[in-house]
Structures are given as C-alpha cells and as structure tokens.
Design a protein around this motif. Structure first.
Motif, PDB file in Angstrom:
ATOM      1  N   ILE A 316       0.843  -1.201   0.000  1.00  0.00           N
ATOM      2  CA  ILE A 316       0.000   0.000   0.000  1.00  0.00           C
ATOM      3  C   ILE A 316       0.868   1.237   0.000  1.00  0.00           C
ATOM      4  O   ILE A 316       2.052   1.195   0.316  1.00  0.00           O
ATOM      5  N   ARG A 317       0.243   2.312  -0.366  1.00  0.00           N
ATOM      6  CA  ARG A 317       0.959   3.578  -0.375  1.00  0.00           C
ATOM      7  C   ARG A 317       0.397   4.439   0.744  1.00  0.00           C
ATOM      8  O   ARG A 317      -0.748   4.879   0.686  1.00  0.00           O
ATOM      9  N   VAL A 318       1.163   4.594   1.759  1.00  0.00           N
ATOM     10  CA  VAL A 318       0.750   5.481   2.852  1.00  0.00           C
ATOM     11  C   VAL A 318       1.943   6.359   3.134  1.00  0.00           C
ATOM     12  O   VAL A 318       2.962   5.875   3.591  1.00  0.00           O
ATOM     13  N   VAL A 319       1.833   7.594   2.831  1.00  0.00           N
ATOM     14  CA  VAL A 319       2.990   8.453   3.110  1.00  0.00           C
ATOM     15  C   VAL A 319       2.597   9.627   3.958  1.00  0.00           C
ATOM     16  O   VAL A 319       1.478  10.100   3.858  1.00  0.00           O
ATOM     17  N   PRO A 320       3.496  10.148   4.719  1.00  0.00           N
ATOM     18  CA  PRO A 320       4.800   9.599   5.043  1.00  0.00           C
ATOM     19  C   PRO A 320       4.757   8.907   6.410  1.00  0.00           C
ATOM     20  O   PRO A 320       4.304   9.479   7.382  1.00  0.00           O
ATOM     21  N   VAL A 321       5.228   7.671   6.457  1.00  0.00           N
ATOM     22  CA  VAL A 321       5.068   6.887   7.681  1.00  0.00           C
ATOM     23  C   VAL A 321       6.271   7.037   8.601  1.00  0.00           C
ATOM     24  O   VAL A 321       7.412   6.873   8.176  1.00  0.00           O
ATOM     25  N   GLU A 322       6.000   7.323   9.849  1.00  0.00           N
ATOM     26  CA  GLU A 322       7.056   7.317  10.859  1.00  0.00           C
ATOM     27  C   GLU A 322       7.190   5.900  11.436  1.00  0.00           C
ATOM     28  O   GLU A 322       8.283   5.387  11.594  1.00  0.00           O
ATOM     29  N   SER A 323       6.056   5.291  11.743  1.00  0.00           N
ATOM     30  CA  SER A 323       6.054   3.883  12.156  1.00  0.00           C
ATOM     31  C   SER A 323       4.627   3.353  12.193  1.00  0.00           C
ATOM     32  O   SER A 323       3.680   4.126  12.320  1.00  0.00           O
ATOM     33  N   PRO A 324       4.477   2.030  12.086  1.00  0.00           N
ATOM     34  CA  PRO A 324       3.141   1.469  12.327  1.00  0.00           C
ATOM     35  C   PRO A 324       2.856   1.528  13.830  1.00  0.00           C
ATOM     36  O   PRO A 324       3.777   1.664  14.642  1.00  0.00           O
ATOM     37  N   LEU A 325       1.590   1.443  14.181  1.00  0.00           N
ATOM     38  CA  LEU A 325       1.234   1.508  15.600  1.00  0.00           C
ATOM     39  C   LEU A 325       0.463   0.271  16.043  1.00  0.00           C
ATOM     40  O   LEU A 325       0.882  -0.424  16.957  1.00  0.00           O
ATOM     41  N   ASP A 326      -0.675   0.023  15.418  1.00  0.00           N
ATOM     42  CA  ASP A 326      -1.466  -1.140  15.832  1.00  0.00           C
ATOM     43  C   ASP A 326      -2.519  -1.394  14.761  1.00  0.00           C
ATOM     44  O   ASP A 326      -2.557  -0.709  13.744  1.00  0.00           O
ATOM     45  N   VAL A 327      -3.379  -2.376  15.019  1.00  0.00           N
ATOM     46  CA  VAL A 327      -4.454  -2.680  14.077  1.00  0.00           C
ATOM     47  C   VAL A 327      -5.787  -2.478  14.781  1.00  0.00           C
ATOM     48  O   VAL A 327      -5.971  -2.904  15.929  1.00  0.00           O
ATOM     49  N   ILE A 343      -2.632   8.174  11.674  1.00  0.00           N
ATOM     50  CA  ILE A 343      -3.199   7.906  10.357  1.00  0.00           C
ATOM     51  C   ILE A 343      -3.807   6.513  10.372  1.00  0.00           C
ATOM     52  O   ILE A 343      -3.221   5.580  10.923  1.00  0.00           O
ATOM     53  N   SER A 344      -4.975   6.383   9.792  1.00  0.00           N
ATOM     54  CA  SER A 344      -5.566   5.052   9.685  1.00  0.00           C
ATOM     55  C   SER A 344      -5.661   4.671   8.215  1.00  0.00           C
ATOM     56  O   SER A 344      -5.920   5.517   7.362  1.00  0.00           O
ATOM     57  N   TYR A 345      -5.414   3.374   7.945  1.00  0.00           N
ATOM     58  CA  TYR A 345      -5.494   2.884   6.572  1.00  0.00           C
ATOM     59  C   TYR A 345      -6.307   1.610   6.564  1.00  0.00           C
ATOM     60  O   TYR A 345      -5.904   0.615   7.166  1.00  0.00           O
ATOM     61  N   ASP A 346      -7.435   1.645   5.894  1.00  0.00           N
ATOM     62  CA  ASP A 346      -8.306   0.471   5.832  1.00  0.00           C
ATOM     63  C   ASP A 346      -7.855  -0.408   4.668  1.00  0.00           C
ATOM     64  O   ASP A 346      -7.941   0.000   3.516  1.00  0.00           O
ATOM     65  N   ILE A 347      -7.354  -1.615   4.979  1.00  0.00           N
ATOM     66  CA  ILE A 347      -6.822  -2.410   3.878  1.00  0.00           C
ATOM     67  C   ILE A 347      -7.921  -3.042   3.025  1.00  0.00           C
ATOM     68  O   ILE A 347      -7.654  -3.559   1.958  1.00  0.00           O
ATOM     69  N   ASN A 348      -9.167  -2.979   3.500  1.00  0.00           N
ATOM     70  CA  ASN A 348     -10.258  -3.465   2.649  1.00  0.00           C
ATOM     71  C   ASN A 348     -10.667  -2.419   1.630  1.00  0.00           C
ATOM     72  O   ASN A 348     -10.828  -2.696   0.456  1.00  0.00           O
ATOM     73  N   SER A 349     -10.836  -1.182   2.103  1.00  0.00           N
ATOM     74  CA  SER A 349     -11.333  -0.152   1.199  1.00  0.00           C
ATOM     75  C   SER A 349     -10.223   0.735   0.659  1.00  0.00           C
ATOM     76  O   SER A 349     -10.467   1.621  -0.150  1.00  0.00           O
ATOM     77  N   ASN A 350      -8.990   0.507   1.149  1.00  0.00           N
ATOM     78  CA  ASN A 350      -7.862   1.358   0.762  1.00  0.00           C
ATOM     79  C   ASN A 350      -8.062   2.813   1.120  1.00  0.00           C
ATOM     80  O   ASN A 350      -7.489   3.713   0.492  1.00  0.00           O
ATOM     81  N   GLU A 351      -8.888   3.049   2.114  1.00  0.00           N
ATOM     82  CA  GLU A 351      -9.141   4.431   2.495  1.00  0.00           C
ATOM     83  C   GLU A 351      -8.132   4.870   3.548  1.00  0.00           C
ATOM     84  O   GLU A 351      -7.926   4.198   4.553  1.00  0.00           O
ATOM     85  N   GLU A 352      -7.494   5.998   3.306  1.00  0.00           N
ATOM     86  CA  GLU A 352      -6.509   6.530   4.239  1.00  0.00           C
ATOM     87  C   GLU A 352      -7.081   7.778   4.894  1.00  0.00           C
ATOM     88  O   GLU A 352      -7.738   8.584   4.251  1.00  0.00           O
ATOM     89  N   LYS A 353      -6.828   7.922   6.165  1.00  0.00           N
ATOM     90  CA  LYS A 353      -7.414   9.072   6.863  1.00  0.00           C
ATOM     91  C   LYS A 353      -6.446   9.620   7.886  1.00  0.00           C
ATOM     92  O   LYS A 353      -5.886   8.856   8.672  1.00  0.00           O
ATOM     93  N   GLU A 354      -6.261  10.922   7.891  1.00  0.00           N
ATOM     94  CA  GLU A 354      -5.436  11.527   8.927  1.00  0.00           C
ATOM     95  C   GLU A 354      -6.344  12.006  10.044  1.00  0.00           C
ATOM     96  O   GLU A 354      -7.329  12.702   9.808  1.00  0.00           O
ATOM     97  N   HIS A 355      -6.001  11.659  11.276  1.00  0.00           N
ATOM     98  CA  HIS A 355      -6.867  12.016  12.387  1.00  0.00           C
ATOM     99  C   HIS A 355      -6.343  13.228  13.126  1.00  0.00           C
ATOM    100  O   HIS A 355      -5.193  13.615  12.995  1.00  0.00           O
ATOM    101  N   ILE A 356      -7.228  13.782  13.974  1.00  0.00           N
ATOM    102  CA  ILE A 356      -6.838  14.944  14.761  1.00  0.00           C
ATOM    103  C   ILE A 356      -5.793  14.571  15.801  1.00  0.00           C
ATOM    104  O   ILE A 356      -4.944  15.368  16.157  1.00  0.00           O
ATOM    105  N   LEU A 357      -5.845  13.332  16.288  1.00  0.00           N
ATOM    106  CA  LEU A 357      -4.929  12.915  17.345  1.00  0.00           C
ATOM    107  C   LEU A 357      -3.491  13.068  16.871  1.00  0.00           C
ATOM    108  O   LEU A 357      -3.125  12.561  15.810  1.00  0.00           O
ATOM    109  N   HIS A 358      -2.699  13.742  17.655  1.00  0.00           N
ATOM    110  CA  HIS A 358      -1.309  13.935  17.249  1.00  0.00           C
ATOM    111  C   HIS A 358      -0.445  14.218  18.466  1.00  0.00           C
ATOM    112  O   HIS A 358      -0.939  14.398  19.578  1.00  0.00           O
ATOM    113  N   GLY A 359       0.843  14.256  18.253  1.00  0.00           N
ATOM    114  CA  GLY A 359       1.783  14.591  19.312  1.00  0.00           C
ATOM    115  C   GLY A 359       3.113  14.919  18.681  1.00  0.00           C
ATOM    116  O   GLY A 359       3.231  15.053  17.461  1.00  0.00           O
ATOM    117  N   SER A 360       4.106  15.027  19.507  1.00  0.00           N
ATOM    118  CA  SER A 360       5.442  15.311  19.017  1.00  0.00           C
ATOM    119  C   SER A 360       5.877  14.180  18.078  1.00  0.00           C
ATOM    120  O   SER A 360       5.650  13.015  18.377  1.00  0.00           O
TER     121      SER A 360
END
Lengths: 389, 189
Positions: A316-327, A343-360
C-alpha cells in the motif's frame, strides 16, 4: 443474601447477563452486596468477562503521545472508545503520565500489551503496569541487577506477557552489558536476560544461549500466542527473536527472504492482523519522503512459526510513515506520520485518513485492547500497592 | 438447525405447560430447542414442561416459529420481531430467560440476557438491588469503603428508576425512587 429472581435464574444466567456489562458498570455492582463483590472479583468471572469481550470484539484505544514543553517532554495518555467509524471519543479526561510516576521520562518508548486487558508503560527502567478499564496501576520495583564498575548495562528490548502454565504475568528485559570506558570504544557485549516474575514479586536472571543482537524499532515487542517477539539481526540478516513466556526459551523465526537483508532502507514493525502475526515493512523514516516510490508492505504469517507461510497480503501507499502503531477493527492499520499525526489505513477499502490525534513526531504509541476486570497482581508488602488514576 | 434425525417434517409434537395446557407444534420448529430436540431423538412426541407457564410457552413458541429456517423472514423482520418480543418488565423477562435457558434455545437466551444487560447497566446500585431483590449485607461504613475503591465508576448520571410491570411500563418510566418496591406491582409468579 440473594433471593427472588437471582436465585431462580442461577449463577450461570446471572453471569450470562453480567459479562455483557462494560467494566465501569460491573465495578459499581461490587457495592450491591458482599456476595456480588466476591463474584465480581473471582478469577472465574474475570475470565468469563474477558472471553466475552474478546468474542464481541468491543475495542478501546489507548493513545500515548508526548508534547514538547520548553524544558522537557510530557507524556499524556488518552483513553478512547474505538467503536465509532468517524473517530475516537474520549472516555474520561487524559492523564499526564508523570502523575503515575515522577521518574518516567520516556517520550518515545511505546506501550506494551495488551495482555488480558493489562498494559505496561515503560521507559526501560521505570515500569508501570496498569488496567485502563479499572484504572488501577502499580509501579514495578526496579531491577536490582547492575554491572561491574566501568561497565554499562543497557536495556535493548522489553516484553510483557502471561505464563499460562504457572498462571503469572512476567516482564522480560534483554540487556547488554559491556565495558564502556570514557576514552576508548566499548567492549564486546554480553547479553543478560532478566525477568520480573509477578508470582514472586522480584527480578531474576535467566540463562540463555547465544542470542542475536536486538534491532530496535518503534513497533515491535509484540505479544502473540504467549510469546514475545522482537526484531534482531544475525550477521546482516534480520530475523524475529521470540521468547516463550511459559518455557522461557528463545527461538528465531525467519522473515520473508525478500526483506531480510539489513539495508536500513526498510524498517519493520510487527502487528496482529486477523489473528495472524503480521510484518509491516516501510521506508526508513529518516530518508527523505519519496511519494512515488515509497511503499508499505504487509506480510502475514499464515501458519505461526512456519517461515514458508509468509504471504504478501498487500502493498500500500501510505505516506509519510514514521512507524506502524497497531491494528483497529481487524482491518484498519494505524500509523504515525512523520509530522506526528495518527493515520488510519483500511486495507479493505484502501481508504486513508489523517486524524486529529497527534503529538510530538515519533512519540505516538497506540494499543487497541478489550476491557478486562483483571486485577493488577499485587506486590509483596515492601513494594508499592495498586493505585487509582 | 431444525431437522431432527429421522422424523418426517410433518411430525407434530404436543407440548404441555405447567398449567396443563397442551400446544401442538411442528417438530421441525420445536427442535430449535436442544432440550426438545434430544427428547424427540429419543422418540418422544409428548413433551411435558412442568416449569414453564402457558403464557411464557406461548410467546416462546411464537419466537421459534418466527426464527425457524422455513419461516421466510428477512433479517430486518426478525430484528423487528425481537425488539417487540423483549418489550416487557425485567421481572417478566427473567421468567423467559429461565425458560429459554432450560429449553436450550441459545439465540433467545442471548437476546434476553443482552436486553436485561442493556436495561440495567446504567442503573444505580440501589435500583439494581431493588430490581433483583438483593439484600444489602454491607454496613454503611463497609459500603462506603467499597465505593471509594472505584469512586469514578459512580460518577455521572445513573438511572435510579425501577421498572413497573409490563402493562404500565411506558407510563411509569422515569418515576422517582421513592416508589414502592416492584413486588407490589407484579402479577406474575
């Protein structure tokens, strides 16, 4: 003590109703009567409840992130419900980790777990075990094992799990002890394994044969099938090092041939996808982002322990990744982006979404878990007892 | 799920309730209850159910007919039926749960347990005590101590109401907890 309806229904049916309660509701019911208190605290009921929560896959999300203050980083834990399609809703106010332990200062060290609803927070020296559903936590006493004068003991990897044979939780640390002079190169490394055994409430060292060197990446220390997994290297090849919580024996698992060369171009992460151990290979975050060529590969080990059973599930193309986190929800991969967003990536629908949750950037850690009533294993008299947060 | 080993589909069973009423039911429908299925496989066609009243049995038979494989109902219709089915007081529902469990009808047992759980999970400790007629054996000090162990769990709006019997259920929702105990309202035994 109990009469009327409850007596007629019998314990099985009462349990059948109670296991469907969220933890917060069940905990309230401890006040009903002494008999209910005992029932709710009983190991049998705790297991029933945990099993039921697992079958209905009711998920919660623990989100750790750090914020840069002028002099330091502060780490915050957010407790979110994981049901909503649109995002994550807080269950109760965030807590500042320093309220659990003033020693804690690891910005970038990820959370460990979950194991029966218990999660471990660590910066490799300070270790806190907690249950986000019951809001209990306990500080684990520090490891007493040091090293001779002039030597240095560094913790390379840490894991948390449950020994189902002796029925106790354990924390395992992989350490390197080496001669570390101020005026010369460090000496050869000797690996030491120490285990914190909750049954005896103290640390002990564990014998081992030659172990490969741990290769630290942000998303490893995966607990699967009562085995803790890390990445490690033998010569220039990457492998997965496993520690069996019951037997306390190490073994290796090979990763797919096409990606086991240690080139530093690719980084690796371990998650559990649809019940299988899953390897995520992604571009080294230190390299500049290449939106055209950067790809994330998802390899699933269909038969656990059988190296030939790795299959490439998706690229899949998910950019730019710092690291995976969980499923999340069995099919949504969670990543942290280089700018510190979830960032969430649904491997069924290929939908990528950036969320409000963030940090350093680099400081995010996520655990997707089911609630459990599991009590924090108590310490002995001398060590600290469980607290609430 | 509805076929038994060697019985022809048109086999009719006679179920006898605690009130001595008899009900004719097709075996293919009744065997959704594992208890009945076992008896049918042992050759019985008369099924005595001495601990289930007629009122409860009638409604359960309705459920079985609706949920039978050949009923031709869509999932939506079944969901609608289930939602209507569980509109009763918790006290009455406990009778149904008992019957469904005795008859080993897993789908119905789950449905009822889940409905009870959903109804009471946000209720206050007092309300749950009254609904289930549990005697509080804590002293006030002991209870305060247990409460303090998890103070946060008692925060927020907790439902203090105790349900009345089914006929007047809708009107009485939201009444204060100064009401008499539900014992007085219940007509069921």
């Amino acid at each position: 003590m109990v009469n009327g309806i409850i007596k007629k229904l019998g314990e099985d049916l009462v349990n059948n109703v109670l296991v469907r309660f969220p933890v917060k509701s069940i905990i309230r019911l401890k006040c009903i009567s002494k008999r209910w208190y005992t029932l709710i605290q009983s190991t049998t009921f705790i297991h029933l409840h945990l099993n039921y929560q697992t079958t209905i896959q009711h998920e919660f999300i623990l989100f750790k992130h750090s914020i840069k203050e002028p002099n330091e980083f502060i780490s915050i834990l957010s407790f979110l419900s994981g049901d909503d399609d649109d995002g994550f809703n807080p269950l109760f106010p965030d807590i500042n980790v320093t309220s659990m332990s003033s020693n804690f200062n690891a910005t970038f060290y990820p959370l460990l777990g979950p194991c029966h609803g218990l999660i471990v927070l660590t910066d490799l020296t300070t270790i806190i075990i907690f249950n986000p559903a019951t809001r209990n936590f306990r500080l684990i006493p520090p490891s007493p094992f040091g090293c001779p004068q002039g030597f240095h003991r560094s913790v390379e990897g840490i894991g948390f799990g449950f020994d189902s044979i002796s029925k106790y939780y354990k924390i395992v640390r992989i350490c390197e002890v080496f001669w570390n002079p101020w005026d010369d190169y460090p000496g050869p490394k000797e690996t030491k394994i120490d285990v914190y055994d909750f049954s005896i409430d103290c640390w002990r060292e564990v014998e081992h044969v030659n172990l490969p060197l741990i290769y630290w990446v942000p998303c490893a220390e995966m607990l699967y099938n009562e085995v803790v997994h890390w990445f490690a290297t033998i010569d220039m090849s990457m492998i997965i090092l496993c520690f069996d919580m019951c037997t306390e024996i190490f073994r290796n698992i090979n990763i797919p041939d096409v990606c086991n060369n240690l080139t530093h171009k690719q980084y690796y992460g371990l998650v559990i996808l649809r019940g299988c151990l899953t390897l995520i290979s992604y571009p080294n975050p230190i390299s500049p982002t290449d939106p055209i060529n950067d790809k994330v590969h998802v390899w699933v080990m269909e038969v656990y322990g059988v190296s030939k059973s790795w299959i490439l599930q998706s690229t899949i193309r998910v950019v730019p990744v710092e690291s995976p986190l969980d499923v999340w929800k069995n099919s949504i991969l969670l990543f942290q982006s280089k700018n510190g967003h979830l960032i969430s990536y649904d491997i069924n629908s290929n939908e990528e979404k950036e969320h409000i949750l963030h940090g350093s950037p680099g400081s995010l850690s996520v655990i997707v878990y089911q609630e459990g009533l599991t009590s924090i294993p108590p310490g002995s008299q001398n060590s600290s007892k469980a607290h609430n947060f | 799920m509805s076929s038994s080993s060697s019985e022809p589909e048109s086999n009719i069973l006679t179920l006898k309730s605690a009130d001595n009423d008899e009900f004719q039911v097709e075996a293919s429908i009744a065997v959704q209850s594992t208890t009945i299925k076992n008896m049918v496989e042992d050759g019985y066609t008369d099924i005595p159910l001495v601990n289930i009243s007629s009122e409860v049995l009638i409604k359960i038979l309705d459920y079985l007919k609706k949920h039978a494989e050949n009923s031709g109902c869509s999932e939506e219709e079944l969901n609608e039926f289930d939602n209507e089915f569980v509109k009763m007081s918790i006290k009455k529902m406990s009778l149904f749960v008992y019957a469904a469990s005795f008859l080993h009808i897993p789908g119905l047992t789950s449905l009822l347990c889940q409905t009870i759980a959903d109804k009471i999970k946000n209720k206050s400790v007092n309300a749950v005590r009254r609904i289930f007629e549990i005697i509080n054996d804590y002293t006030p000090e002991e209870e305060a101590e247990v409460r303090a162990e998890h103070d946060w769990a008692h925060e927020g709006e907790l439902d203090d109401t105790v349900e009345e019997d089914d006929e007047v259920r809708d009107e009485n929702d939201g009444e204060s907890d100064d009401n008499e105990t539900p014992d007085d309202e219940t007509g069921e035994n």
